[in-house]
Design a protein around this motif. Sequence first.
Motif, PDB file in Angstrom:
ATOM      1  N   VAL A 161       0.866  -1.182   0.000  1.00 13.16           N
ATOM      2  CA  VAL A 161       0.000   0.000   0.000  1.00 13.16           C
ATOM      3  C   VAL A 161       0.902   1.232   0.000  1.00 13.16           C
ATOM      4  O   VAL A 161       1.631   1.482   0.951  1.00 13.16           O
ATOM      5  N   ARG A 162       0.869   1.997  -1.089  1.00 13.20           N
ATOM      6  CA  ARG A 162       1.770   3.137  -1.246  1.00 13.20           C
ATOM      7  C   ARG A 162       1.206   4.425  -0.659  1.00 13.20           C
ATOM      8  O   ARG A 162       1.958   5.293  -0.231  1.00 13.20           O
ATOM      9  N   ASP A 163      -0.086   4.588  -0.707  1.00 11.91           N
ATOM     10  CA  ASP A 163      -0.675   5.821  -0.210  1.00 11.91           C
ATOM     11  C   ASP A 163      -2.159   5.583   0.073  1.00 11.91           C
ATOM     12  O   ASP A 163      -2.771   4.689  -0.522  1.00 11.91           O
ATOM     13  N   VAL A 164      -2.717   6.363   0.982  1.00 11.82           N
ATOM     14  CA  VAL A 164      -4.146   6.290   1.322  1.00 11.82           C
ATOM     15  C   VAL A 164      -4.697   7.709   1.332  1.00 11.82           C
ATOM     16  O   VAL A 164      -4.117   8.603   1.956  1.00 11.82           O
ATOM     17  N   ARG A 165      -5.805   7.908   0.626  1.00 13.45           N
ATOM     18  CA  ARG A 165      -6.422   9.232   0.576  1.00 13.45           C
ATOM     19  C   ARG A 165      -7.888   9.113   0.997  1.00 13.45           C
ATOM     20  O   ARG A 165      -8.609   8.210   0.555  1.00 13.45           O
ATOM     21  N   TYR A 166      -8.313  10.050   1.840  1.00 11.49           N
ATOM     22  CA  TYR A 166      -9.669  10.024   2.371  1.00 11.49           C
ATOM     23  C   TYR A 166     -10.495  11.160   1.765  1.00 11.49           C
ATOM     24  O   TYR A 166     -10.103  12.323   1.811  1.00 11.49           O
ATOM     25  N   ALA A 167     -11.641  10.821   1.200  1.00  6.87           N
ATOM     26  CA  ALA A 167     -12.609  11.795   0.686  1.00  6.87           C
ATOM     27  C   ALA A 167     -13.988  11.202   0.942  1.00  6.87           C
ATOM     28  O   ALA A 167     -14.220  10.619   2.006  1.00  6.87           O
ATOM     29  N   GLU A 168     -14.880  11.302  -0.017  1.00  9.31           N
ATOM     30  CA  GLU A 168     -16.198  10.650   0.157  1.00  9.31           C
ATOM     31  C   GLU A 168     -16.019   9.147   0.300  1.00  9.31           C
ATOM     32  O   GLU A 168     -16.753   8.480   1.018  1.00  9.31           O
ATOM     33  N   ALA A 169     -15.032   8.632  -0.426  1.00  4.00           N
ATOM     34  CA  ALA A 169     -14.629   7.234  -0.275  1.00  4.00           C
ATOM     35  C   ALA A 169     -13.133   7.228   0.045  1.00  4.00           C
ATOM     36  O   ALA A 169     -12.487   8.281   0.058  1.00  4.00           O
ATOM     37  N   VAL A 170     -12.586   6.059   0.318  1.00 10.03           N
ATOM     38  CA  VAL A 170     -11.158   5.938   0.617  1.00 10.03           C
ATOM     39  C   VAL A 170     -10.466   5.341  -0.608  1.00 10.03           C
ATOM     40  O   VAL A 170     -10.914   4.329  -1.154  1.00 10.03           O
ATOM     41  N   THR A 171      -9.371   5.989  -1.028  1.00  6.81           N
ATOM     42  CA  THR A 171      -8.602   5.512  -2.186  1.00  6.81           C
ATOM     43  C   THR A 171      -7.237   5.037  -1.718  1.00  6.81           C
ATOM     44  O   THR A 171      -6.518   5.777  -1.040  1.00  6.81           O
ATOM     45  N   LEU A 172      -6.905   3.810  -2.076  1.00  7.10           N
ATOM     46  CA  LEU A 172      -5.611   3.230  -1.707  1.00  7.10           C
ATOM     47  C   LEU A 172      -4.797   3.013  -2.971  1.00  7.10           C
ATOM     48  O   LEU A 172      -5.279   2.388  -3.927  1.00  7.10           O
ATOM     49  N   ASP A 173      -3.582   3.562  -2.993  1.00 10.85           N
ATOM     50  CA  ASP A 173      -2.652   3.315  -4.099  1.00 10.85           C
ATOM     51  C   ASP A 173      -1.856   2.056  -3.764  1.00 10.85           C
ATOM     52  O   ASP A 173      -1.240   1.974  -2.698  1.00 10.85           O
ATOM     53  N   ILE A 174      -1.865   1.103  -4.682  1.00 10.96           N
ATOM     54  CA  ILE A 174      -1.186  -0.172  -4.414  1.00 10.96           C
ATOM     55  C   ILE A 174      -0.240  -0.509  -5.568  1.00 10.96           C
ATOM     56  O   ILE A 174      -0.287   0.102  -6.634  1.00 10.96           O
ATOM     57  N   ALA A 175       0.628  -1.499  -5.322  1.00 12.12           N
ATOM     58  CA  ALA A 175       1.527  -2.019  -6.353  1.00 12.12           C
ATOM     59  C   ALA A 175       1.564  -3.531  -6.218  1.00 12.12           C
ATOM     60  O   ALA A 175       1.679  -4.065  -5.115  1.00 12.12           O
ATOM     61  N   LEU A 176       1.434  -4.237  -7.342  1.00 12.41           N
ATOM     62  CA  LEU A 176       1.478  -5.690  -7.324  1.00 12.41           C
ATOM     63  C   LEU A 176       2.032  -6.199  -8.643  1.00 12.41           C
ATOM     64  O   LEU A 176       1.947  -5.506  -9.666  1.00 12.41           O
ATOM     65  N   PRO A 177       2.617  -7.395  -8.650  1.00 17.79           N
ATOM     66  CA  PRO A 177       3.131  -7.958  -9.895  1.00 17.79           C
ATOM     67  C   PRO A 177       2.029  -8.081 -10.947  1.00 17.79           C
ATOM     68  O   PRO A 177       0.888  -8.392 -10.614  1.00 17.79           O
TER      69      PRO A 177
END
Length: 208
Positions: A161-177
């Motif tokens: 999990v690279r980053d988490v942003r909170y607004a009306e919903a929660v957005t998670l930036d991820i990295a995977l193969p």
Amino acid sequence: MQDEYRTVAHAGVHETEVNRSRFRCALAPAATEREAQDFIASVRKEHADATHNCWAYVIGADASVQKASDDGEPGGTAGVPMLQMLLRREMRYVVAVVTRYYGGVKLGAGGLIRAYGGAVGEALDTVGTRARRRFRLGTVTVDHQRAGRLQNDLRATGREVRDVRYAEAVTLDIALPDADVPAFRAWLADTTAGTAAFEPGGEAYGDA
């Protein structure tokens, strides 16, 4: 793009002696040509009194940029064997500078090639290397109620999990193969009862 490459774990130095000449190999990671050239300049400044400061670097996961210099040694006896050693070890985004302090005994072309290439090889063994793997970046959007548990589940299953942003919903930036994307979609749907959305993005390299 290459799926994986190797680079040096960190900057470091290893020194060896061949027939009274000192060969000091300085290695460093370099993300760009500018970083490689700046590193070369810093070593040359530090060892301005040396007989030679020969160098080589490889930039790009596909080794698209390869440059080397003999810095006054006979043509092809220093920079090229240094570069060949980096390529033989599949090293990328790396710069090597071998500083030679002449000890009074001529080594001949073959001796120089072995000394400069060997200095880089020994330095790589001493400093250490690490693998970098290509990852698919993406974003997961989920409601606030499930966000905390989803973050824990992602980390528990080894997903970055690279980053988490909170607004009306929660957005998670991820990295995977790349190969894990289909399985991840299925896992995400199951874990969140189909309430989370996944949007794949670009690519980046990270520790394997």
